[in-house]
Structure formats: C-alpha cells, structure tokens
Design a protein around this motif. Sequence first.
Motif, PDB file in Angstrom:
ATOM      1  N   PRO A 124       6.797   1.848  -0.087  1.00 36.16           N
ATOM      2  CA  PRO A 124       5.190   1.946  -0.518  1.00 36.16           C
ATOM      3  C   PRO A 124       5.213   1.872  -2.188  1.00 36.16           C
ATOM      4  O   PRO A 124       5.936   2.548  -2.805  1.00 36.16           O
ATOM      5  CB  PRO A 124       4.834   3.670  -0.228  1.00 36.16           C
ATOM      6  CG  PRO A 124       5.639   3.852   1.050  1.00 36.16           C
ATOM      7  CD  PRO A 124       7.187   3.180   0.662  1.00 36.16           C
ATOM      8  N   PRO A 136       0.783  -1.253   0.128  1.00 35.90           N
ATOM      9  CA  PRO A 136       0.069   0.169  -0.039  1.00 35.90           C
ATOM     10  C   PRO A 136       0.855   1.261   0.042  1.00 35.90           C
ATOM     11  O   PRO A 136       1.893   1.304   0.562  1.00 35.90           O
ATOM     12  CB  PRO A 136      -0.880  -0.233   1.348  1.00 35.90           C
ATOM     13  CG  PRO A 136      -0.820  -1.647   1.561  1.00 35.90           C
ATOM     14  CD  PRO A 136       0.519  -2.236   1.158  1.00 35.90           C
ATOM     15  N   VAL A 137       0.375   2.332  -0.773  1.00 40.02           N
ATOM     16  CA  VAL A 137       1.040   3.536  -0.871  1.00 40.02           C
ATOM     17  C   VAL A 137       1.027   4.340   0.339  1.00 40.02           C
ATOM     18  O   VAL A 137       2.083   5.220   0.483  1.00 40.02           O
ATOM     19  CB  VAL A 137       0.691   4.423  -2.042  1.00 40.02           C
ATOM     20  CG1 VAL A 137       0.890   3.540  -3.519  1.00 40.02           C
ATOM     21  CG2 VAL A 137      -0.935   4.604  -1.982  1.00 40.02           C
ATOM     22  N   ASP A 138       0.163   3.959   1.071  1.00 37.24           N
ATOM     23  CA  ASP A 138      -0.036   4.866   2.231  1.00 37.24           C
ATOM     24  C   ASP A 138       0.561   3.970   3.662  1.00 37.24           C
ATOM     25  O   ASP A 138       0.292   4.066   4.697  1.00 37.24           O
ATOM     26  CB  ASP A 138      -1.476   5.256   2.613  1.00 37.24           C
ATOM     27  CG  ASP A 138      -2.533   4.249   2.713  1.00 37.24           C
ATOM     28  OD1 ASP A 138      -1.961   3.168   2.277  1.00 37.24           O
ATOM     29  OD2 ASP A 138      -3.590   4.254   3.003  1.00 37.24           O
ATOM     30  N   GLY A 139       1.329   3.100   3.392  1.00 39.97           N
ATOM     31  CA  GLY A 139       1.584   2.092   4.403  1.00 39.97           C
ATOM     32  C   GLY A 139       2.573   2.834   5.345  1.00 39.97           C
ATOM     33  O   GLY A 139       3.488   3.576   5.002  1.00 39.97           O
ATOM     34  N   THR A 140       2.906   2.318   6.605  1.00 41.72           N
ATOM     35  CA  THR A 140       3.623   2.633   7.590  1.00 41.72           C
ATOM     36  C   THR A 140       4.478   1.907   8.518  1.00 41.72           C
ATOM     37  O   THR A 140       5.091   2.140   9.271  1.00 41.72           O
ATOM     38  CB  THR A 140       2.810   3.690   8.711  1.00 41.72           C
ATOM     39  OG1 THR A 140       1.858   2.725   9.254  1.00 41.72           O
ATOM     40  CG2 THR A 140       2.016   4.899   8.324  1.00 41.72           C
TER      41      THR A 140
END
Length: 295
Positions: free
Chosen positions: A63, A15-19
């Motif tokens: 990401p 996911p591009v918004d992964g942390t």
Amino acid sequence: MPQRNGLDAARIRLPVDGTWATVREHLVQRLHRLEPTYIDEMLTAGRFVTATGPVSVDTPYVPGEFVWFHRDLPDEVPVPFDIGIVHRDDDLVVADKPHFLATIPRGNHVMQTALVRLRDELGLPELSPVHRLDRVTAGLLMFTVRRELRGPYQNLFRDRVVHKEYEAIAPQNPELTLPRTVRSRIVKRREVVTAEEVPGEPNAETYVELLEARDGLGRYRLVPATGRTHQLRVHLNSLGTPIVGDSFYPVTYETALDDFRNPLQLLAKVLEFTDPLTGEHRRFESSRTLSAWPA
C-alpha cells in the motif's frame, strides 16, 4: 525511471487501503483498457518498476508504493512545422509554437507535442511548461530549463501579472464599436468540447481592438485579463466576428489530424512580465504571422 524519447514515465500510486495480493492484480483492475495478457507481457519485459526494482507477476502489493511505466505510444501524424526559439538562457526557453502542435502530451498527441519535441531538439530533459496554448493556436510558449524553477514562473500566470497580447483574423463589422472590453461568464463542461457563455457574474474579460481592416476582414489585437478555456474564441464569436478557421465557434465541425490547410487564425503574440528570480523586465514577441493576413 529514465525518460524515453523525451517523455517522462507515467506514475501511479497504489491505494493505501488496497487489499490486492499482488501488484499485478491491481494493475489489471486499474489499467482496464489493457488486456490482462498484455499486462503480463509488460511485466515479463520489466516495463513496470518500483523504487526497489522491476515488478514481476507475483510481486506483493505494498500500500502507498509508487509504480512507474512507459505507456505505449499512439500512431501519430507528424506535425510538419518547426518550433521557433525566441529566447533561451540558463533558466528559460521561450518557444514560438506553430499551429496544430499540442503543448504537452495528452490523448493522441504525445511525441508530436511542443514539450517532447523541444526536450529532444534542445537536449533539455527537465524542460517544463509554465503555461499552455491550445493545439490549434500558434505563438509564444514559455518553459523552464529545470523543474525546480517552474513554480515561481507559473505563479505569474496564476496571479495574472503576465501581460499577454494575441492577434486574430476575423470578419470586420463596420457597425461594431471598437475598441471595447468584453466581459461575460464562460463555462466549460468536461464532457463538452466547446465552452459557452452563461448568465451570472463575469469570470472572463478581454480587451478587443481593431488594428486594421481590408477585404471584409479585420486584424484584431486581443488582451485577455483572465484565462478561461477558449476565452478569446468565445468572445470574438459573441461579437459576431468568429475567428477565421475556428472549427468550434460558431459551428463545431471535425477536421482530420493530418489536415493542416486551414489553421485557426489566432496567435499568442506578446508575453511581458517582471522576472520573479531576477526582477528584470522581460518582453517577448512572436515572429509568426497569420496566413489569412498576408503582408
């Protein structure tokens, strides 16, 4: 990642918004059916890879990056029937699928699928299905030899310009007026294995013709104008003539995966269309017969 036994690797996109700090942290959360210790074993063995190489336990999370891996294979029951080949050229393969063989890998059926077996048997690693048949339905399945050819042929089915004919064996009701066209609204809910007819605008249409009858059974020709899930099975059942061997309609019952004694008496008999690449008229016909209707 190369194929394994004719099977493509699974691909997941981070996911591009992964942390997450590492790829491992995301895999442990995403592949929740696998124990974290087993994911660590897979990472140590280099079984997860990105475009830049194998993923380790401390590979940083990027990401939008893609990760490939081969899933563990289920313990499958071999389907003891050969796949016939009706046609093969540089672009197309038309197979004659037996009963009990799924079209593509899914769930407990991976190696014992038409796609994986044909890739291996024919030595065609890019073989791609143009459409599908239910595991319990026999007959014609069309594949493209190269992936880039798949779109134009899939569009034929999407646009409903492929003429399809099926044969089915079911009880014969002398009071039923045939031929007729059956139209109804069929709905298949994700959590339910069967489809059902409901009130509303029809979304399914099938032409039904009785070809011959004997001993209380009929041999039917079915021409679907649409392709709803289980459409032919639902429509014959709605006429009071459920297909012989149907474990879903009118009553659902379970059969063991290694029980090949009573195949559904439904056969995808004919595929006919204009070739989207050459303009050539194509017609293919299955050579299979249904066991409930011996010659």
